[in-house]
Design a protein around this motif. Structure first.
Motif, PDB file in Angstrom:
ATOM      1  N   ALA A 220      21.612 -19.721  -6.789  1.00 17.18           N
ATOM      2  CA  ALA A 220      20.667 -18.633  -7.048  1.00 17.18           C
ATOM      3  C   ALA A 220      19.550 -18.995  -8.032  1.00 17.18           C
ATOM      4  O   ALA A 220      18.377 -18.737  -7.748  1.00 17.18           O
ATOM      5  N   PRO A 221      19.849 -19.601  -9.197  1.00 14.62           N
ATOM      6  CA  PRO A 221      18.742 -19.945 -10.108  1.00 14.62           C
ATOM      7  C   PRO A 221      17.785 -20.986  -9.523  1.00 14.62           C
ATOM      8  O   PRO A 221      16.578 -20.937  -9.755  1.00 14.62           O
ATOM      9  N   GLU A 222      18.304 -21.909  -8.732  1.00 13.37           N
ATOM     10  CA  GLU A 222      17.449 -22.920  -8.109  1.00 13.37           C
ATOM     11  C   GLU A 222      16.554 -22.289  -7.036  1.00 13.37           C
ATOM     12  O   GLU A 222      15.391 -22.657  -6.887  1.00 13.37           O
ATOM     13  N   PHE A 223      17.108 -21.327  -6.325  1.00 16.59           N
ATOM     14  CA  PHE A 223      16.327 -20.625  -5.302  1.00 16.59           C
ATOM     15  C   PHE A 223      15.196 -19.842  -5.964  1.00 16.59           C
ATOM     16  O   PHE A 223      14.066 -19.816  -5.464  1.00 16.59           O
ATOM     17  N   GLN A 224      15.485 -19.236  -7.111  1.00 17.28           N
ATOM     18  CA  GLN A 224      14.448 -18.505  -7.854  1.00 17.28           C
ATOM     19  C   GLN A 224      13.357 -19.460  -8.340  1.00 17.28           C
ATOM     20  O   GLN A 224      12.172 -19.144  -8.263  1.00 17.28           O
ATOM     21  N   LYS A 225      13.745 -20.631  -8.835  1.00 20.13           N
ATOM     22  CA  LYS A 225      12.754 -21.635  -9.255  1.00 20.13           C
ATOM     23  C   LYS A 225      11.871 -22.033  -8.078  1.00 20.13           C
ATOM     24  O   LYS A 225      10.653 -22.173  -8.218  1.00 20.13           O
ATOM     25  N   ALA A 226      12.479 -22.233  -6.919  1.00 21.61           N
ATOM     26  CA  ALA A 226      11.711 -22.600  -5.720  1.00 21.61           C
ATOM     27  C   ALA A 226      10.728 -21.493  -5.356  1.00 21.61           C
ATOM     28  O   ALA A 226       9.597 -21.771  -4.951  1.00 21.61           O
ATOM     29  N   ALA A 227      11.140 -20.232  -5.520  1.00 24.15           N
ATOM     30  CA  ALA A 227      10.247 -19.104  -5.224  1.00 24.15           C
ATOM     31  C   ALA A 227       9.005 -19.161  -6.099  1.00 24.15           C
ATOM     32  O   ALA A 227       7.883 -18.931  -5.627  1.00 24.15           O
ATOM     33  N   GLN A 228       9.189 -19.475  -7.366  1.00 26.10           N
ATOM     34  CA  GLN A 228       8.055 -19.570  -8.285  1.00 26.10           C
ATOM     35  C   GLN A 228       7.165 -20.758  -7.931  1.00 26.10           C
ATOM     36  O   GLN A 228       5.941 -20.666  -8.007  1.00 26.10           O
ATOM     37  N   MET A 229       7.777 -21.861  -7.520  1.00 25.12           N
ATOM     38  CA  MET A 229       7.014 -23.067  -7.198  1.00 25.12           C
ATOM     39  C   MET A 229       6.218 -22.912  -5.899  1.00 25.12           C
ATOM     40  O   MET A 229       5.142 -23.493  -5.757  1.00 25.12           O
ATOM     41  N   LEU A 230       6.741 -22.146  -4.948  1.00 28.70           N
ATOM     42  CA  LEU A 230       6.102 -22.027  -3.639  1.00 28.70           C
ATOM     43  C   LEU A 230       5.121 -20.859  -3.531  1.00 28.70           C
ATOM     44  O   LEU A 230       4.326 -20.805  -2.587  1.00 28.70           O
ATOM     45  N   ALA A 231       5.183 -19.912  -4.455  1.00 28.96           N
ATOM     46  CA  ALA A 231       4.253 -18.762  -4.413  1.00 28.96           C
ATOM     47  C   ALA A 231       2.834 -19.234  -4.712  1.00 28.96           C
ATOM     48  O   ALA A 231       2.647 -20.157  -5.494  1.00 28.96           O
ATOM     49  N   PRO A 232       1.837 -18.673  -4.088  1.00 27.87           N
ATOM     50  CA  PRO A 232       1.825 -17.567  -3.135  1.00 27.87           C
ATOM     51  C   PRO A 232       1.825 -18.012  -1.679  1.00 27.87           C
ATOM     52  O   PRO A 232       1.616 -17.211  -0.788  1.00 27.87           O
ATOM     53  N   ARG A 233       2.081 -19.290  -1.426  1.00 28.67           N
ATOM     54  CA  ARG A 233       1.997 -19.838  -0.074  1.00 28.67           C
ATOM     55  C   ARG A 233       3.201 -19.508   0.800  1.00 28.67           C
ATOM     56  O   ARG A 233       3.095 -19.456   2.027  1.00 28.67           O
ATOM     57  N   VAL A 234       4.359 -19.309   0.172  1.00 27.80           N
ATOM     58  CA  VAL A 234       5.613 -19.049   0.882  1.00 27.80           C
ATOM     59  C   VAL A 234       6.377 -17.975   0.110  1.00 27.80           C
ATOM     60  O   VAL A 234       6.375 -17.984  -1.119  1.00 27.80           O
TER      61      VAL A 234
ATOM     62  N   GLY B 179       0.795  -1.212   0.000  1.00 28.02           N
ATOM     63  CA  GLY B 179       0.000   0.000   0.000  1.00 28.02           C
ATOM     64  C   GLY B 179       0.836   1.273   0.000  1.00 28.02           C
ATOM     65  O   GLY B 179       0.324   2.346  -0.290  1.00 28.02           O
ATOM     66  N   VAL B 180       2.122   1.179   0.296  1.00 28.36           N
ATOM     67  CA  VAL B 180       2.985   2.361   0.346  1.00 28.36           C
ATOM     68  C   VAL B 180       3.815   2.507  -0.925  1.00 28.36           C
ATOM     69  O   VAL B 180       3.776   3.540  -1.587  1.00 28.36           O
ATOM     70  N   CYS B 181       4.577   1.465  -1.286  1.00 28.53           N
ATOM     71  CA  CYS B 181       5.503   1.597  -2.425  1.00 28.53           C
ATOM     72  C   CYS B 181       5.029   0.915  -3.703  1.00 28.53           C
ATOM     73  O   CYS B 181       5.614   1.115  -4.759  1.00 28.53           O
ATOM     74  N   GLY B 182       3.984   0.081  -3.616  1.00 28.37           N
ATOM     75  CA  GLY B 182       3.456  -0.582  -4.805  1.00 28.37           C
ATOM     76  C   GLY B 182       4.191  -1.844  -5.219  1.00 28.37           C
ATOM     77  O   GLY B 182       3.861  -2.457  -6.221  1.00 28.37           O
ATOM     78  N   ALA B 183       5.196  -2.264  -4.458  1.00 33.17           N
ATOM     79  CA  ALA B 183       5.936  -3.488  -4.785  1.00 33.17           C
ATOM     80  C   ALA B 183       5.044  -4.708  -4.563  1.00 33.17           C
ATOM     81  O   ALA B 183       4.164  -4.703  -3.699  1.00 33.17           O
ATOM     82  N   GLY B 184       5.280  -5.751  -5.334  1.00 29.18           N
ATOM     83  CA  GLY B 184       4.543  -6.992  -5.163  1.00 29.18           C
ATOM     84  C   GLY B 184       4.870  -7.631  -3.822  1.00 29.18           C
ATOM     85  O   GLY B 184       6.042  -7.725  -3.452  1.00 29.18           O
ATOM     86  N   LEU B 185       3.850  -8.057  -3.094  1.00 28.41           N
ATOM     87  CA  LEU B 185       4.063  -8.675  -1.787  1.00 28.41           C
ATOM     88  C   LEU B 185       4.279 -10.174  -1.884  1.00 28.41           C
ATOM     89  O   LEU B 185       4.989 -10.753  -1.067  1.00 28.41           O
ATOM     90  N   VAL B 186       3.660 -10.811  -2.857  1.00 33.57           N
ATOM     91  CA  VAL B 186       3.779 -12.254  -3.049  1.00 33.57           C
ATOM     92  C   VAL B 186       4.005 -12.465  -4.541  1.00 33.57           C
ATOM     93  O   VAL B 186       3.135 -12.934  -5.249  1.00 33.57           O
ATOM     94  N   ALA B 187       5.183 -12.079  -5.006  1.00 33.34           N
ATOM     95  CA  ALA B 187       5.434 -12.021  -6.440  1.00 33.34           C
ATOM     96  C   ALA B 187       6.041 -13.292  -7.033  1.00 33.34           C
ATOM     97  O   ALA B 187       6.204 -13.381  -8.242  1.00 33.34           O
ATOM     98  N   GLY B 188       6.420 -14.257  -6.218  1.00 32.14           N
ATOM     99  CA  GLY B 188       7.074 -15.449  -6.752  1.00 32.14           C
ATOM    100  C   GLY B 188       8.505 -15.169  -7.175  1.00 32.14           C
ATOM    101  O   GLY B 188       9.077 -15.915  -7.960  1.00 32.14           O
ATOM    102  N   LYS B 189       9.076 -14.078  -6.650  1.00 32.33           N
ATOM    103  CA  LYS B 189      10.468 -13.726  -6.926  1.00 32.33           C
ATOM    104  C   LYS B 189      11.226 -13.680  -5.607  1.00 32.33           C
ATOM    105  O   LYS B 189      10.633 -13.497  -4.552  1.00 32.33           O
ATOM    106  N   VAL B 190      12.533 -13.813  -5.699  1.00 34.72           N
ATOM    107  CA  VAL B 190      13.385 -13.723  -4.521  1.00 34.72           C
ATOM    108  C   VAL B 190      13.674 -12.248  -4.246  1.00 34.72           C
ATOM    109  O   VAL B 190      14.102 -11.517  -5.135  1.00 34.72           O
ATOM    110  N   ALA B 191      13.434 -11.824  -3.025  1.00 40.62           N
ATOM    111  CA  ALA B 191      13.680 -10.436  -2.624  1.00 40.62           C
ATOM    112  C   ALA B 191      15.008 -10.346  -1.883  1.00 40.62           C
ATOM    113  O   ALA B 191      15.326 -11.209  -1.066  1.00 40.62           O
ATOM    114  N   ALA B 192      15.788  -9.311  -2.178  1.00 39.43           N
ATOM    115  CA  ALA B 192      17.022  -9.042  -1.450  1.00 39.43           C
ATOM    116  C   ALA B 192      16.689  -8.201  -0.228  1.00 39.43           C
ATOM    117  O   ALA B 192      15.989  -7.197  -0.341  1.00 39.43           O
TER     118      ALA B 192
END
Length: 148
Positions: free
Chosen positions: A76-90, A30-43
């Motif tokens: 890193a690429p495997e972690f990104q794949k896991a992010a896509q597989m687990l979204a939006p639950r994790v 609601g403040v910055c407009g960034a995706g909260l459950v985007a299926g991407k890895v956040a730094a």
């Protein structure tokens, strides 16, 4: 009133409440407009990690890594794949222990890559070493109930 889920924006650190039924509909901060459950890895930085680990109601898997670590870069690429597989639950995030050495101290990281799964204000489990995405998904699914 519909059930809501409290999530920290991993970009700006702002707390948000999202209807649980809308987690799969790409909710935004609601403040910055960034995706909260985007299926991407956040730094993350340490402050945001501590806030999200303490208050989020959605599981958060964090990769502790460093740019000089070969297995970390290979992971890193495997972690990104896991992010896509687990979204939006994790949600998945990473923290650079070279830029944030206090994070390694705060969470007693002995070696990298290291993964810590947080849920509802506590550390649920840890995993060490580079792994394929399927292993990370199985790890999370084994530690978090289907209706967490």
């Amino acid at each position: 009133m519909a059930e809501t889920v409290k999530l920290t924006c991993l970009d700006c650190g702002q707390a948000n409440r999202v209807p649980a039924a809308r987690l799969g509909a790409a909710p935004k901060c609601g403040v910055c407009g960034a995706g909260l459950v985007a299926g991407k890895v956040a730094a993350l930085d340490l402050r945001t990690l501590e806030k999200a680990a303490k208050s989020d109601e959605l599981p958060l898997l964090v990769d502790f890594w460093a740019p000089w670590c070969g297995p970390c870069r290979a992971m890193a690429p495997e972690f990104q794949k896991a992010a896509q597989m687990l979204a939006p639950r994790v949600r998945l995030a990473k923290i650079d222990t070279q830029s944030n050495p206090d994070a390694a101290i705060r969470y007693s990281i002995q070696g990298i890559p290291a993964f810590i799964l947080f849920h509802r204000g506590r550390e649920v489990a840890r995993l060490a070493g580079a792994r394929p995405a399927a292993d990370l998904v199985a790890f999370v699914q084994g530690k978090i109930p289907a209706r967490a």
